[in-house]
Design a protein around this motif. Sequence first.
Motif, PDB file in Angstrom:
ATOM      1  N   UNK A  22       3.140   9.196  -8.725  1.00 52.40           N
ATOM      2  CA  UNK A  22       3.369   9.295  -7.277  1.00 52.40           C
ATOM      3  C   UNK A  22       3.493  10.756  -6.865  1.00 52.40           C
ATOM      4  N   UNK A  23       2.890  11.140  -5.727  1.00 51.94           N
ATOM      5  CA  UNK A  23       3.026  12.532  -5.253  1.00 51.94           C
ATOM      6  C   UNK A  23       4.425  12.787  -4.687  1.00 51.94           C
ATOM      7  N   UNK A  27       5.211  10.696   2.146  1.00 52.09           N
ATOM      8  CA  UNK A  27       5.665   9.385   2.612  1.00 52.09           C
ATOM      9  C   UNK A  27       4.858   8.332   1.861  1.00 52.09           C
ATOM     10  N   UNK A  28       5.535   7.607   0.963  1.00 51.35           N
ATOM     11  CA  UNK A  28       4.877   6.632   0.093  1.00 51.35           C
ATOM     12  C   UNK A  28       5.328   5.233   0.505  1.00 51.35           C
ATOM     13  N   UNK A  29       4.384   4.312   0.643  1.00 48.66           N
ATOM     14  CA  UNK A  29       4.696   2.940   1.025  1.00 48.66           C
ATOM     15  C   UNK A  29       4.330   2.015  -0.125  1.00 48.66           C
ATOM     16  N   UNK A 569      10.954  13.391  -0.557  1.00 48.42           N
ATOM     17  CA  UNK A 569      10.011  12.334  -0.910  1.00 48.42           C
ATOM     18  C   UNK A 569      10.565  11.003  -0.431  1.00 48.42           C
ATOM     19  N   UNK A 570       9.748  10.216   0.270  1.00 44.11           N
ATOM     20  CA  UNK A 570      10.180   8.933   0.796  1.00 44.11           C
ATOM     21  C   UNK A 570       9.373   7.809   0.161  1.00 44.11           C
ATOM     22  N   UNK A 582       0.285   4.876   8.462  1.00 46.62           N
ATOM     23  CA  UNK A 582       0.809   6.235   8.647  1.00 46.62           C
ATOM     24  C   UNK A 582       1.227   6.890   7.336  1.00 46.62           C
ATOM     25  N   UNK A 583       1.200   6.139   6.219  1.00 53.10           N
ATOM     26  CA  UNK A 583       1.676   6.659   4.935  1.00 53.10           C
ATOM     27  C   UNK A 583       0.704   7.668   4.349  1.00 53.10           C
ATOM     28  N   UNK A 584       1.261   8.615   3.567  1.00 55.23           N
ATOM     29  CA  UNK A 584       0.421   9.566   2.836  1.00 55.23           C
ATOM     30  C   UNK A 584      -0.144   8.928   1.569  1.00 55.23           C
TER      31      UNK A 584
END
Length: 653
Positions: A22-23, A27-29, A569-570, A582-584
């Motif tokens: 994961x980066x 914003x990670x979903x 980081x989310x 909208x997630x990265x």
Amino acid sequence: MKDTIIIRGARQHNLKNIDLELPRDRLIVFTGVSGSGKSSLAFDTIFAEGQRRYVESLSAYARQFLGQLDKPDVDAIEGLSPAISIDQKSTSHNPRSTVGTVTEIYDYLRLLFGRAGVPHCPVCDRNIAPQTIDEMCDQIMALPDGTKFQVLAPVIRGKKGTHQKLLSSLAAEGFVRVRINGEVRNLDDNIELAKNHAHNIEVVIDRLVKKPDLQARLVDSLNTCLKRSEGIAVISLVQEVKEVKKVEEVKEAEEVREDRESGYVEEEAAVPKELVFSEKFACHEHGAVMDELSPRLFSFNSPYGACPNCHGLGSLRTFSPELVIPDPAQPTYSAIAPWSDKDSSYYLSLLYSLSQVYDFEIQKPWQQLTPEQQQIILYGSPEKIPVELDSRYRGSAGVQLRTYKGVMTMLQGQYDSGTDLQKQKLEQYLIDQPCEVCHGQRLKPEALAVRLGQSRITDLTGASISEALDRIQQLKLSDRQAQIGHLVLKEIKARLQFLLDVGLDYLTLDRSSMTLSGGEAQRIRLATQIGSGLTGVLYVLDEPSIGLHQRDNSKLLQTLTKLRDLGNTLIVVEHDEETIRAADHVVDIGIGAGIHGGSIVAQGGIAEILAAEDSLTGAYLSGRRSIVTPSDRRSGMVNLFTSSTVNETISGI
């Protein structure tokens, strides 16, 4: 520092030996069907490992209070930051916890009012402020030269009695005069006061005439006065002023002249004027004394600021007559619910004895008793009544005069002194009622009387978030108040704006946190984290959009991106389409739920998810799959009527 979080061999719950990269600072979903393993990966693996590592970094002494955390079933996690979980659990079960305390906005308000507030009298709402002797002297020395005045020390204010002991002690100390109820009298006189009347007594400390070299003597007199009267000094001015006092209504100048010649009016009279000073926060009119302003005065969790009646809870648990008497149609002897499930011979003897004195039948339905009889049964008799007791409650059967306290008082006594089991049985008859002293505002009267501009602290906490922000922005402050509160006001405005950004403009700061929904509680904690300004943190959120109106989704996404832009980081577990788009970085977990899930179906940007053939999320978002609208619909309530019937109903309304 690594730019990615690397997870190897995650097998927690239904996860199938997942390897994932994961980066960071994105914003990670995590998405997928319910039960696919999203929360197992986000909370039970990533967050749990971050929390465990943090606890292990503490000293052995600190770890003994936190307990030992189990390691999640994962081979390794690299690049992990300190983790904070923001889930949908209730914020607090503490009745003292409010939206204001959880977000720390109330702490800033306490600081603001404690340092820049202006105290007022709780009784008359008069502005009160402490003054030094130098400030008092400056105001007195500003009087015109030749002004005659007396320095008075109030020692009795509105108290009944003859006060002979006080008058005698004043004479023994060398004082010559006192002013009693506005009249100056010599202590050598035989002063007799009416015992049953309230009196005001002030000691005449000095009689002076304003002149330039008076200051040294004035300071000495004020010092004596303030010591004698507990910090209050009264300066009574005596000036010769022409005044026309009407004995009968005078309208024309000729009538005035005729009245003067007839002696009906006094042409000149001495008109007293007073200046009142206080070296404490005290009202000279009502004697209300306030401690020095401090933040603790506005804390309902502190005995210094909490209402003395409800101890800062804002409400009291009391027995409700409606719950105690659930069925008024029942006979009186069985209508009292808490007494009906016990060995009621003692209570029957009480009711029977009471019925003999106040002339009612205990077999008579409760609702047929007079209001006076019901009041006596519930709240007690003003006089002792003869109670017939048997040998189980007394050595031998007989009659004894006893005070009947009433059902409500007896139940309260049983609740206060009873066992946990007894209290549990009586809980069903209790209700929360607003405190009669503070009216639910939790603070003592002295704190409620302090203002900033035109607002009390409860005016701000009782308003909605949006209205509270408007009031704070419109506060009219003095230069001193603005200088003191500049940084505090900046922090308050920022935190209120954070709450607005997550769609909570309708909440109030005094709202109990126990009454918040899971989504509201999560967004409040989210706003609090933004206000903290932390960077380099891993935030794990559980469906923050749940319970949020669709129109406020954009506000929530702006909040999440703001938190990301701070350098955090989310990881968000979410089903909402707008949030996913909208997630990265998106991680689709599935394909199914339970044993059919636990695998990474697709990951990457939204374009990669849309293109993934095995991704259910991508299939529905791209339009390859859709839920067909049913052709047959169940009839609604309106369809049960003809259109004419509906029109007639609407016109009737």
